[in-house]
Design a protein around this motif. Structure first.
Motif, PDB file in Angstrom:
ATOM      1  N   MET A 117       0.807  -1.070   0.093  1.00 23.93           N
ATOM      2  CA  MET A 117       0.060  -0.078   0.130  1.00 23.93           C
ATOM      3  C   MET A 117       0.786   1.062   0.052  1.00 23.93           C
ATOM      4  SD  MET A 117      -3.279  -1.060   2.365  1.00 23.93           S
ATOM      5  CE  MET A 117      -4.275  -0.004   1.514  1.00 23.93           C
ATOM      6  N   LEU A 118       1.686   1.588  -0.980  1.00 30.98           N
ATOM      7  CA  LEU A 118       2.611   2.670  -1.143  1.00 30.98           C
ATOM      8  C   LEU A 118       1.726   3.972  -1.465  1.00 30.98           C
ATOM      9  CD1 LEU A 118       5.311   1.246  -3.469  1.00 30.98           C
ATOM     10  CD2 LEU A 118       5.427   1.467  -0.943  1.00 30.98           C
ATOM     11  N   TYR A 119       2.302   5.006  -0.859  1.00 27.82           N
ATOM     12  CA  TYR A 119       1.488   6.409  -1.402  1.00 27.82           C
ATOM     13  C   TYR A 119       2.465   7.214  -1.566  1.00 27.82           C
ATOM     14  CZ  TYR A 119      -2.743   4.251   0.645  1.00 27.82           C
ATOM     15  OH  TYR A 119      -3.945   3.408   0.878  1.00 27.82           O
ATOM     16  N   THR A 120       2.198   8.059  -2.355  1.00 32.37           N
ATOM     17  CA  THR A 120       3.085   9.330  -2.785  1.00 32.37           C
ATOM     18  C   THR A 120       2.112  10.466  -2.012  1.00 32.37           C
ATOM     19  OG1 THR A 120       4.406   8.391  -4.433  1.00 32.37           O
ATOM     20  CG2 THR A 120       4.128  11.027  -4.180  1.00 32.37           C
ATOM     21  N   VAL A 121       2.637  11.006  -0.986  1.00 31.62           N
ATOM     22  CA  VAL A 121       1.894  12.002  -0.451  1.00 31.62           C
ATOM     23  C   VAL A 121       2.535  13.444  -0.199  1.00 31.62           C
ATOM     24  CG1 VAL A 121       0.553  10.075   1.024  1.00 31.62           C
ATOM     25  CG2 VAL A 121       2.530  11.262   1.696  1.00 31.62           C
ATOM     26  N   SER A 122       1.561  14.532   0.001  1.00 24.40           N
ATOM     27  CA  SER A 122       2.373  15.868   0.115  1.00 24.40           C
ATOM     28  C   SER A 122       2.933  15.764   1.691  1.00 24.40           C
ATOM     29  CB  SER A 122       1.208  16.668  -0.046  1.00 24.40           C
ATOM     30  OG  SER A 122       1.651  18.242   0.659  1.00 24.40           O
ATOM     31  N   MET A 123       4.051  16.760   1.774  1.00 23.26           N
ATOM     32  CA  MET A 123       4.273  16.939   3.220  1.00 23.26           C
ATOM     33  C   MET A 123       3.402  17.500   3.920  1.00 23.26           C
ATOM     34  SD  MET A 123       7.908  16.324   2.907  1.00 23.26           S
ATOM     35  CE  MET A 123       8.848  17.526   3.978  1.00 23.26           C
ATOM     36  N   ASP A 124       2.357  18.116   3.390  1.00 26.62           N
ATOM     37  CA  ASP A 124       1.235  18.670   4.342  1.00 26.62           C
ATOM     38  C   ASP A 124       0.565  17.825   4.993  1.00 26.62           C
ATOM     39  OD1 ASP A 124       2.206  21.208   3.318  1.00 26.62           O
ATOM     40  OD2 ASP A 124       0.416  21.288   1.852  1.00 26.62           O
ATOM     41  N   ARG A 125       0.640  16.347   4.391  1.00 29.35           N
ATOM     42  CA  ARG A 125       0.158  15.552   5.490  1.00 29.35           C
ATOM     43  C   ARG A 125       0.825  14.665   6.519  1.00 29.35           C
ATOM     44  NH1 ARG A 125      -4.606  13.135   3.206  1.00 29.35           N
ATOM     45  NH2 ARG A 125      -4.993  13.867   1.224  1.00 29.35           N
ATOM     46  N   LEU A 126       1.993  15.150   6.540  1.00 28.80           N
ATOM     47  CA  LEU A 126       2.835  14.503   7.469  1.00 28.80           C
ATOM     48  C   LEU A 126       3.160  15.494   8.775  1.00 28.80           C
ATOM     49  CD1 LEU A 126       5.742  13.251   5.293  1.00 28.80           C
ATOM     50  CD2 LEU A 126       3.782  12.206   5.962  1.00 28.80           C
ATOM     51  N   ASP A 127       3.383  14.756   9.938  1.00 30.69           N
ATOM     52  CA  ASP A 127       3.618  15.526  11.215  1.00 30.69           C
ATOM     53  C   ASP A 127       4.585  14.695  11.855  1.00 30.69           C
ATOM     54  OD1 ASP A 127       3.532  17.498  13.022  1.00 30.69           O
ATOM     55  OD2 ASP A 127       1.456  17.061  13.604  1.00 30.69           O
ATOM     56  N   ARG A 128       5.259  15.167  12.880  1.00 30.35           N
ATOM     57  CA  ARG A 128       6.315  14.437  13.948  1.00 30.35           C
ATOM     58  C   ARG A 128       5.293  13.696  14.740  1.00 30.35           C
ATOM     59  NH1 ARG A 128       9.215  19.523  15.617  1.00 30.35           N
ATOM     60  NH2 ARG A 128       7.025  20.289  15.270  1.00 30.35           N
ATOM     61  N   ILE A 129       5.892  12.712  15.396  1.00 34.74           N
ATOM     62  CA  ILE A 129       5.203  11.812  16.270  1.00 34.74           C
ATOM     63  C   ILE A 129       5.121  12.641  17.626  1.00 34.74           C
ATOM     64  CG2 ILE A 129       5.394   9.775  17.616  1.00 34.74           C
ATOM     65  CD1 ILE A 129       6.967   8.743  15.139  1.00 34.74           C
ATOM     66  N   LYS A 130       4.020  12.872  18.283  1.00 32.95           N
ATOM     67  CA  LYS A 130       3.677  13.367  19.437  1.00 32.95           C
ATOM     68  C   LYS A 130       4.189  12.560  20.579  1.00 32.95           C
ATOM     69  CE  LYS A 130       0.480  16.258  17.311  1.00 32.95           C
ATOM     70  NZ  LYS A 130       0.468  15.502  16.252  1.00 32.95           N
ATOM     71  N   THR A 131       5.110  13.098  21.760  1.00 35.41           N
ATOM     72  CA  THR A 131       5.222  12.220  22.957  1.00 35.41           C
ATOM     73  C   THR A 131       5.055  13.173  23.983  1.00 35.41           C
ATOM     74  OG1 THR A 131       7.578  12.408  22.666  1.00 35.41           O
ATOM     75  CG2 THR A 131       6.669  10.706  21.611  1.00 35.41           C
ATOM     76  N   LYS A 132       5.199  12.604  25.232  1.00 31.75           N
ATOM     77  CA  LYS A 132       5.297  13.284  26.491  1.00 31.75           C
ATOM     78  C   LYS A 132       6.614  13.187  27.055  1.00 31.75           C
ATOM     79  CE  LYS A 132       0.442  13.573  27.685  1.00 31.75           C
ATOM     80  NZ  LYS A 132      -0.429  13.687  28.800  1.00 31.75           N
TER      81      LYS A 132
END
Length: 167
Positions: A117-132
């Motif tokens: 299930m490969l996808y070529t996506v915009s950078m606008d869809r990506l975010d860093r991983i949120k941790t505490k």
């Protein structure tokens, strides 16, 4: 006749109201956070990020999930090719599934790369991983997959595309 006739003034007023309503809905901030805070850097291959797949249509990915960056786009720095990760084991394991340790802090001990299930996506869809953090404050991280796991994903992608026999 019982049918109301609209005057020019009524039609202008109705058009104006429609335009105002359309503008109001267009300015509502209803889009997911991943669309509002795009990454400001191009991630490296093997990086693990969160991708917001909202707007896609089932059976495609349709929710937010972790992904591994497979490849940067050669001509457009705003696009990357990703492989989705899942903590749900596939019903039938195939050559294009890779079992991995869970890279995210969760109760799951394993995850699977869905290399079909490969996808070529915009950078606008990506975010860093949120941790505490140590004191409960929110932190944002970019995780990096081990070279061994990334190589296994690359081989499985070829299997998912039915190109593994060409090596």
């Amino acid at each position: 006749m019982g049918v109301d006739k609209l005057t020019n003034a009524d039609m202008v007023c109705s058009e104006w109201t429609l335009q105002i309503n359309v503008r109001w809905f267009a300015t509502r901030n209803t889009e997911p956070r991943a669309y509002r805070m795009p990454l400001r850097f191009q991630p490296k291959e093997g990086s693990i990020l969160i991708c917001n797949f909202s707007g896609f249509v089932a059976p495609e990915m349709v929710k937010q999930r972790p992904v591994v960056i497979l490849r940067k786009h050669p001509h457009n720095s705003r696009l990357v090719t990703v492989v989705p990760l899942s903590t749900t084991q596939p019903e039938r394991l195939c050559a294009y599934h890779v079992e991995l340790p869970c890279y995210l802090a969760s109760e799951a001990k394993k995850s699977w790369a869905k290399c079909d299930m490969l996808y070529t996506v915009s950078m606008d869809r990506l975010d860093r991983i949120k941790t505490k953090g140590r004191h409960g404050q929110r932190q944002y991280e970019v995780l990096t997959m081990s070279a061994e796991h990334f190589a296994a994903i690359q081989v499985a992608v070829l299997a998912g595309l039915n190109l593994h026999h060409r090596l």
